[in-house]
Each structure stands twice: as structure tokens, then as C-alpha cells.
Design an enzyme around this catalytic site. Structure first.
Site, PDB file in Angstrom:
ATOM      1  N   ASP A 183      20.177 -10.570  23.699  1.00 26.32           N
ATOM      2  CA  ASP A 183      18.910 -11.211  23.335  1.00 26.32           C
ATOM      3  C   ASP A 183      17.896 -10.870  24.419  1.00 26.32           C
ATOM      4  O   ASP A 183      18.042 -11.282  25.582  1.00 26.32           O
ATOM      5  CB  ASP A 183      19.117 -12.728  23.231  1.00 26.32           C
ATOM      6  CG  ASP A 183      17.837 -13.450  22.815  1.00 26.32           C
ATOM      7  OD1 ASP A 183      16.747 -12.833  22.831  1.00 26.32           O
ATOM      8  OD2 ASP A 183      17.934 -14.648  22.482  1.00 26.32           O
ATOM      9  N   ASN A 206      10.977  -1.245  21.587  1.00 27.22           N
ATOM     10  CA  ASN A 206      10.652  -1.288  20.153  1.00 27.22           C
ATOM     11  C   ASN A 206      10.649  -2.720  19.628  1.00 27.22           C
ATOM     12  O   ASN A 206      10.179  -2.997  18.535  1.00 27.22           O
ATOM     13  CB  ASN A 206      11.719  -0.477  19.410  1.00 27.22           C
ATOM     14  CG  ASN A 206      11.424  -0.295  17.940  1.00 27.22           C
ATOM     15  OD1 ASN A 206      10.451   0.364  17.575  1.00 27.22           O
ATOM     16  ND2 ASN A 206      12.244  -0.882  17.071  1.00 27.22           N
ATOM     17  N   TYR A 217       1.335 -12.830  15.995  1.00 25.72           N
ATOM     18  CA  TYR A 217       1.842 -11.478  16.233  1.00 25.72           C
ATOM     19  C   TYR A 217       0.748 -10.599  16.853  1.00 25.72           C
ATOM     20  O   TYR A 217       0.972  -9.913  17.853  1.00 25.72           O
ATOM     21  CB  TYR A 217       2.313 -10.914  14.897  1.00 25.72           C
ATOM     22  CG  TYR A 217       2.702  -9.467  14.857  1.00 25.72           C
ATOM     23  CD1 TYR A 217       3.998  -9.063  15.161  1.00 25.72           C
ATOM     24  CD2 TYR A 217       1.784  -8.486  14.467  1.00 25.72           C
ATOM     25  CE1 TYR A 217       4.362  -7.728  15.094  1.00 25.72           C
ATOM     26  CE2 TYR A 217       2.139  -7.152  14.393  1.00 25.72           C
ATOM     27  CZ  TYR A 217       3.426  -6.768  14.704  1.00 25.72           C
ATOM     28  OH  TYR A 217       3.788  -5.447  14.638  1.00 25.72           O
ATOM     29  N   LYS A 225       0.774  -8.826  20.489  1.00 25.80           N
ATOM     30  CA  LYS A 225       0.684  -7.365  20.638  1.00 25.80           C
ATOM     31  C   LYS A 225      -0.494  -6.978  21.540  1.00 25.80           C
ATOM     32  O   LYS A 225      -0.411  -6.003  22.293  1.00 25.80           O
ATOM     33  CB  LYS A 225       0.555  -6.698  19.266  1.00 25.80           C
ATOM     34  CG  LYS A 225       1.823  -6.778  18.406  1.00 25.80           C
ATOM     35  CD  LYS A 225       3.013  -6.093  19.041  1.00 25.80           C
ATOM     36  CE  LYS A 225       4.163  -5.883  18.058  1.00 25.80           C
ATOM     37  NZ  LYS A 225       5.372  -5.358  18.708  1.00 25.80           N
ATOM     38  N   THR A 234       8.668   1.988   6.109  1.00 30.52           N
ATOM     39  CA  THR A 234       9.998   1.387   6.128  1.00 30.52           C
ATOM     40  C   THR A 234      10.044   0.417   4.942  1.00 30.52           C
ATOM     41  O   THR A 234       9.003  -0.103   4.533  1.00 30.52           O
ATOM     42  CB  THR A 234      10.266   0.597   7.432  1.00 30.52           C
ATOM     43  OG1 THR A 234       9.329  -0.481   7.508  1.00 30.52           O
ATOM     44  CG2 THR A 234      10.147   1.457   8.667  1.00 30.52           C
TER      45      THR A 234
HETATM   46  N1  LIG Z   1       6.925  -0.753  10.977  1.00 31.74           N
HETATM   47  C1  LIG Z   1       5.592  -0.707  11.095  1.00 31.74           C
HETATM   48  O1  LIG Z   1       4.887  -0.184  10.242  1.00 31.74           O
HETATM   49  C2  LIG Z   1       4.927  -1.319  12.308  1.00 31.74           C
HETATM   50  C3  LIG Z   1       3.535  -1.497  12.305  1.00 31.74           C
HETATM   51  C4  LIG Z   1       2.931  -2.049  13.448  1.00 31.74           C
HETATM   52  C5  LIG Z   1       3.704  -2.362  14.557  1.00 31.74           C
HETATM   53  N2  LIG Z   1       5.059  -2.184  14.501  1.00 31.74           N
HETATM   54  C6  LIG Z   1       5.832  -2.532  15.693  1.00 31.74           C
HETATM   55  O2  LIG Z   1       6.649  -1.437  16.044  1.00 31.74           O
HETATM   56  C7  LIG Z   1       7.922  -1.883  16.482  1.00 31.74           C
HETATM   57  C8  LIG Z   1       8.993  -1.277  15.607  1.00 31.74           C
HETATM   58  O3  LIG Z   1       8.801  -1.666  14.263  1.00 31.74           O
HETATM   59  P1  LIG Z   1      10.045  -1.924  13.333  1.00 31.74           P
HETATM   60  O4  LIG Z   1       9.547  -1.800  11.936  1.00 31.74           O
HETATM   61  O5  LIG Z   1      11.161  -1.079  13.811  1.00 31.74           O
HETATM   62  O6  LIG Z   1      10.297  -3.486  13.677  1.00 31.74           O
HETATM   63  P2  LIG Z   1      11.562  -4.371  13.246  1.00 31.74           P
HETATM   64  O7  LIG Z   1      11.108  -5.783  13.219  1.00 31.74           O
HETATM   65  O8  LIG Z   1      12.225  -3.790  12.042  1.00 31.74           O
HETATM   66  O9  LIG Z   1      12.561  -4.137  14.475  1.00 31.74           O
HETATM   67  C9  LIG Z   1      12.466  -4.826  15.663  1.00 31.74           C
HETATM   68  C10 LIG Z   1      13.867  -4.951  16.237  1.00 31.74           C
HETATM   69  O10 LIG Z   1      13.764  -5.863  17.343  1.00 31.74           O
HETATM   70  C11 LIG Z   1      14.926  -6.679  17.299  1.00 31.74           C
HETATM   71  N3  LIG Z   1      14.666  -7.926  18.004  1.00 31.74           N
HETATM   72  C12 LIG Z   1      13.763  -8.894  17.697  1.00 31.74           C
HETATM   73  N4  LIG Z   1      13.833  -9.899  18.586  1.00 31.74           N
HETATM   74  C13 LIG Z   1      14.804  -9.551  19.476  1.00 31.74           C
HETATM   75  C14 LIG Z   1      15.350 -10.168  20.630  1.00 31.74           C
HETATM   76  N5  LIG Z   1      14.924 -11.371  21.050  1.00 31.74           N
HETATM   77  N6  LIG Z   1      16.332  -9.539  21.315  1.00 31.74           N
HETATM   78  C15 LIG Z   1      16.782  -8.316  20.899  1.00 31.74           C
HETATM   79  N7  LIG Z   1      16.313  -7.680  19.812  1.00 31.74           N
HETATM   80  C16 LIG Z   1      15.327  -8.291  19.108  1.00 31.74           C
HETATM   81  C17 LIG Z   1      15.200  -6.914  15.836  1.00 31.74           C
HETATM   82  O11 LIG Z   1      16.545  -7.334  15.602  1.00 31.74           O
HETATM   83  C18 LIG Z   1      14.889  -5.540  15.255  1.00 31.74           C
HETATM   84  O12 LIG Z   1      16.030  -4.712  15.203  1.00 31.74           O
HETATM   85  C19 LIG Z   1       7.904  -3.399  16.433  1.00 31.74           C
HETATM   86  O13 LIG Z   1       7.579  -3.887  17.717  1.00 31.74           O
HETATM   87  C20 LIG Z   1       6.790  -3.686  15.444  1.00 31.74           C
HETATM   88  O14 LIG Z   1       6.177  -4.941  15.692  1.00 31.74           O
HETATM   89  C21 LIG Z   1       5.673  -1.659  13.412  1.00 31.74           C
END
Ligand SMILES: NC(=O)c1ccc[n+]([C@@H]2O[C@H](COP(=O)([O-])OP(=O)(O)OC[C@H]3O[C@@H](n4cnc5c(N)ncnc54)[C@H](O)[C@@H]3O)[C@@H](O)[C@H]2O)c1
Length: 250
Positions: free
Chosen positions: A52, A79, A149, A153, A184
């Protein structure tokens, strides 16, 4: 192009998502030893760790183990992120939703940097690259924003800017990435909960499409590599032009 991370040890925090896996795979293709870390059980990276990232002792211990097992640390890609279902206007949001968003999006990166960067500095030659996942929502105002959020960020962007400048002569580079919508299933599902939501947003996307996982991973790998050796403290847009646009093509 490939092999830019040969011999380097890279930690991907928040690895158990499609973007996390795409970046971990790309780092490995570039020659890195990759350790994937997530709070859920997963198989991302040559070594998959469950932790965590909001737990300070767990974060500090995870880095100690990485350095003990692999002898060095060169790259940290944070990430980790969370957009909770109750995250909307602050007037409809509970304090718990706000706190959860700050913890998962900002405190996690504070801890990942606080306990990881000293190991980058101890690695010979001293230095390395930290890349922190932010969002284009940290750079624009939005009537429909998940406000907890977006605020978290924005904190990630400022923390990255301060650390980038603070450490500029140490060899450690710190940058944030302003992710736009990356293709995704979760992202599409989120935008299609309300049938008009995707259309309402997509009219503001200059390229009129989602970014791909390959495009995301390639940008992170570039920032991780010495090819980005003169870039630090920056918030790099990875958003198909959203944050640059006033009007968009027909
Ligand atoms: N997917 C998009 O289009 C998009 C757009 C804008 C920003 N983002 C940002 O880019 C990053 C990657 O996006 P994504 O789609 O892979 O996000 P996601 O939410 O699918 O993945 C984030 C990962 O962080 C892990 N996580 C969350 N809290 C945690 C904790 N306390 N300890 C350990 N692990 C933890 C989750 O289990 C998950 O696997 C994220 O930070 C997201 O906010 C993504």
C-alpha cells in the site's frame, strides 16, 4: 531506440493497471530490470510486489528490499492514482472522498519520492529519473471535474516542479506527465456512464481520439532515459493537445 534503460533498475508504483503494465513492459524492452508495485495482487514486472503506497513503513521497506535485491535504483515511475465514484463537485462530496483522493493521488507520490529519491542519489553514478502521473485536469478548469482528484493532481504537478528544481544539481530529474484520455476500458466506461458524457468532452479534444497505451509508455520511457537528460521540473502534456487548445478542428 531500444536499450536506453539497459542495466537500470526501475520501480513502477501503481503497476497493476493497463498503463502500469504497458510502461513496465516498455521499460523491460528497453533493457531495464523492472519491479512492479501495487496494493492489489498482480504480476507486473520481473518482480511483482504488493504494497500500500499510502503506508510510509511499507513504502520505505519496499525500496530497501529493491536495493538489497538488485543493488541499485535508477528510475521511479509513479503511476499510482484513484478517481473515486463519489468524486464530483465539492458540494456533493464527502470529506472521506476528498481524503481518499489526496491519499491515493498525492500522499502516495510524496512517500514514493521521499523514500525512493535517497536511493537514486546513493546509486553510482548518483542520479536518476522520477516521473509522476498527473492529469490534464490539473491544468484546466472543468465544470464536470472530479474536484478532489484534480486538486490532488495539481499537487503532484507542483511537488514535481519543486523537487525537479530542488534536486537539479544532484543528477536526479523529476517530471510530471499531464495525461489526457488514454484508451483503457475503465476510461471509456467512466466517460460512457452518462450517454452524452463522451460526446460532451470529445468536442474539446483537438485530435478527436484517445491516446494509445504505446504512446503513453513511449513518453514515460523517454522521460526515464538519458535522452531526456536536460528536462526536469516540467509538466509534460500527453493529451493530444487538449491543454493547448482554444478552438478545435471541425
Ligand atoms: N487512463 C487515463 O486516461 C488517465 C487520464 C488522466 C490521468 N491518468 C492518471 O494516470 C495514471 C495511470 O492511469 P491508469 O488508467 O493506469 O490508472 P488506474 O487507476 O487504472 O491505476 C492506478 C493503479 O494504482 C493502484 N493504486 C491505487 N492506490 C494505491 C495504493 N494506495 N497503493 C498501491 N497501489 C495503489 C491501483 O490499484 C491501480 O493499479 C493514474 O495516476 C491516473 O490518475 C490516467
Amino acid at each position: 531506440m531500444f536499450g536506453r534503460l539497459a542495466g537500470k533498475v526501475c520501480v513502477v508504483n501503481g503497476a497493476a493497471s493497463l498503463i502500469g503494465r504497458a510502461v513496465a513492459d516498455r521499460f523491460a524492452d528497453e533493457g531495464a530490470v523492472v519491479v512492479g508495485v501495487d496494493k492489489v495482487s498482480h504480476s507486473v514486472g520481473g518482480q511483482a510486489v504488493r504494497a500500500d503506497l499510502t503506508d510510509e513503513d511499507a513504502v520505505a521497506g519496499m525500496y530497501r528490499e529493491v536495493v538489497r535485491d538488485h543493488g541499485r535504483l535508477d528510475v521511479i515511475y509513479n503511476n499510482v492514482g484513484l478517481m473515486g465514484p463519489g468524486d464530483r463537485s465539492i458540494f456533493e462530496m464527502t470529506l472521506q472522498t476528498w481524503r481518499d483522493a489526496q491519499d491515493a493521488n498525492l500522499t502516495s507520490i510524496f512517500l514514493a519520492c521521499k523514500h525512493g529519491i535517497p536511493h537514486l542519489r546513493e546509486t553510482e553514478p548518483s542520479g536518476g529519473s522520477v516521473i509522476n502521473a498527473a492529469s490534464f485536469l490539473a491544468a484546466v478548469g472543468s465544470a464536470t471535474a472530479p474536484m478532489a482528484y484534480a486538486a490532488a493532481k495539481a499537487g503532484v504537478v507542483q511537488l514535481s516542479r519543486d523537487l525537479g528544481v530542488h534536486l537539479a544539481r544532484s543528477g536526479v530529474r523529476v517530471n510530471a506527465v499531464l495525461f489526457g484520455p488514454i484508451e483503457t476500458p475503465q476510461q471509456r466506461e467512466l466517460l460512457q456512464r452518462d450517454p452524452s458524457a463522451l460526446d460532451k468532452r470529445m468536442v474539446h479534444w483537438p485530435m478527436g481520439r484517445f491516446g494509445t497505451l504505446d504512446e503513453a509508455a513511449a513518453t514515460i520511457a523517454f522521460l526515464a532515459s538519458d535522452d531526456a537528460g536536460f528536462i526536469t521540473g516540467a509538466a509534460i502534456p500527453l493529451d493530444g493537445g487538449i491543454t493547448e487548445a482554444f478552438t478545435v478542428p471541425e
